[in-house]
Design a protein around this motif. Structure first.
Motif, PDB file in Angstrom:
ATOM      1  N   VAL A 254     -15.195 -16.713 -12.033  1.00 35.04           N
ATOM      2  CA  VAL A 254     -14.413 -17.533 -12.630  1.00 35.04           C
ATOM      3  C   VAL A 254     -13.006 -17.585 -11.634  1.00 35.04           C
ATOM      4  O   VAL A 254     -12.432 -16.538 -11.552  1.00 35.04           O
TER       5      VAL A 254
ATOM      6  N   THR B 201      -9.868 -22.353 -13.367  1.00 33.47           N
ATOM      7  CA  THR B 201     -10.883 -22.114 -14.505  1.00 33.47           C
ATOM      8  C   THR B 201     -10.271 -21.084 -15.436  1.00 33.47           C
ATOM      9  O   THR B 201     -10.606 -21.754 -16.796  1.00 33.47           O
TER      10      THR B 201
ATOM     11  N   THR C 261      -7.980 -22.716 -17.986  1.00 34.59           N
ATOM     12  CA  THR C 261      -8.634 -23.442 -18.928  1.00 34.59           C
ATOM     13  C   THR C 261      -8.995 -22.876 -20.350  1.00 34.59           C
ATOM     14  O   THR C 261      -8.869 -23.402 -21.449  1.00 34.59           O
TER      15      THR C 261
ATOM     16  N   GLN D 219     -18.338 -24.772 -19.670  1.00 34.37           N
ATOM     17  CA  GLN D 219     -18.497 -24.273 -18.408  1.00 34.37           C
ATOM     18  C   GLN D 219     -20.060 -24.497 -17.656  1.00 34.37           C
ATOM     19  O   GLN D 219     -20.066 -24.975 -16.572  1.00 34.37           O
TER      20      GLN D 219
ATOM     21  N   GLN E 270     -20.814 -27.980 -17.181  1.00 33.58           N
ATOM     22  CA  GLN E 270     -20.497 -28.421 -15.973  1.00 33.58           C
ATOM     23  C   GLN E 270     -21.142 -27.908 -14.670  1.00 33.58           C
ATOM     24  O   GLN E 270     -21.378 -28.575 -13.581  1.00 33.58           O
TER      25      GLN E 270
END
Length: 352
Positions: free
Chosen positions: A214, A218, A221, A287, A290
């Motif tokens: 990560v 990210t 977020t 996540q 995605q």
């Protein structure tokens, strides 16, 4: 460890005095004596963040007495290193801070009917002011009051924006409007600054350490997904939660450099750890979706462990404090409990 052991000894002395005075005819006093007047519930150290914390509980005046002595000892015995040219300081890895004794929070413990005394917010505010007035006499540290200890009841986050906190070391808060320079502010006082206050409720802390999978963007977020202030404007967040993205830097053999999302639960009965975990699971699923758009064949790889190294409490809860304090006159319990706290703290300090 020396600071901790002396604080534990101080608590033992106060409990001994309490037990010697317990034989009275006053029914109210007898009920109050069911609770230990002071105890070190937990001691915590985090080497990558270069910080430690001591969690005291008990009667407000006794907690203030132990805290004052503990803080004075720290101010007298520990130097504040803030030299950017000294690699041993690891400034990029430190937890945000404004001084040697960065933060003192006096929180009310709302006891049940079988457990007296009830630590009220007013008593907590009085204790906070007493601590501040005593350590202010050292002239080595600047005091900032917040919450009920502040005449204007200014929130901690607002007070911190008036200091260098959100511009110090690893802090990442794009909303901060602080114009102070950390080095300039700290140099005004030998041991820096300190925020001291009394929140309305018992504040809990919960950190989420991410994995090296990560990146910073990210990680932010997740911070946004947890912040309570985003509920009204962005339709996401957990009520009463403040969140900050922090770098967590370690040697490669200890896991390497990652990020953490640090959370303050200002209203833990409303915005609880369980609710944070629910939002965290939603974030993980988002996540995962995605990533699967780019790699549909490795669905099993993107589980929780792919994103999250560890999610853990920092500090204590009301329930933990109450469960410890109820053992007012059990000497055997205190010897064992104090040793456990001390040993755990030593172990954490050894993780260098």
């Amino acid at each position: 460890p020396s600071l901790l052991s002396r604080a534990q000894d101080h608590c033992r002395q106060l409990r001994l005095i309490q037990n010697q005075q317990v034989i009275r005819s006053d029914e109210k006093y007898k009920k109050e004596s069911n609770a230990a007047v002071a105890a070190i519930v937990r001691a915590y150290a985090d080497i990558p963040y270069d910080r430690s914390s001591f969690h005291l509980a008990g009667r407000s005046d006794c907690v203030a007495e132990v805290a004052i002595r503990l803080i004075q000892n720290a101010l007298n015995e520990i130097e504040l290193k803030n030299d950017n040219n000294d690699p041993s300081n690891k400034l990029e890895a430190r937890h945000p801070f404004v001084g040697l004794v960065d933060h003192v929070s006096i929180m009310p413990i709302i006891a049940n009917q079988e457990f007296v005394p009830t630590a009220t917010p007013t008593a907590a505010a009085t204790a906070a002011r007493e601590i501040g007035s005593q350590i202010d006499q050292s002239n080595s540290i600047k005091i900032h009051y917040y919450g009920l200890a502040c005449p204007n009841h200014t929130p901690l986050a607002t007070v911190r924006r008036q200091t260098s906190f959100f511009k110090s070391d690893g802090a990442h808060d794009e909303s901060s409007s602080c114009n102070f320079n950390n080095q300039e502010q700290t140099n005004q006082f030998e041991k820096g600054e300190c925020t001291i206050g009394a929140p309305l409720d018992f504040v809990e802390n919960y950190n989420i350490r991410l994995t090296s999978n990560v990146d910073f963007g990210t990680a932010k977020t997740l911070t946004q997904a947890l912040r309570g202030r985003n509920i009204a404007t962005k339709g996401m967040g957990v009520p009463g939660v403040e969140a900050l993205t922090l770098p967590y830097n370690r040697d490669v053999n200890q896991g390497g450099n990652v990020y953490e999302v640090a959370c303050n639960l200002l209203e833990p009965k409303l915005g609880s750890v369980d609710k944070i975990e629910l939002e965290l699971e939603k974030w993980i699923q988002k996540q995962k979706q995605q990533l699967l758009q780019d790699d549909e064949d490795v669905n099993d790889q993107y589980n929780r462990d792919y994103f999250i190294e560890k999610a853990y409490r920092v500090g204590t809860t009301e329930e933990q404090c109450l469960s410890v304090l109820k053992n007012a006159d059990e000497d055997g319990y205190w010897m064992q409990y104090d040793q456990q706290v001390f040993s755990r703290f030593n172990d954490l300090l050894g993780q260098r």
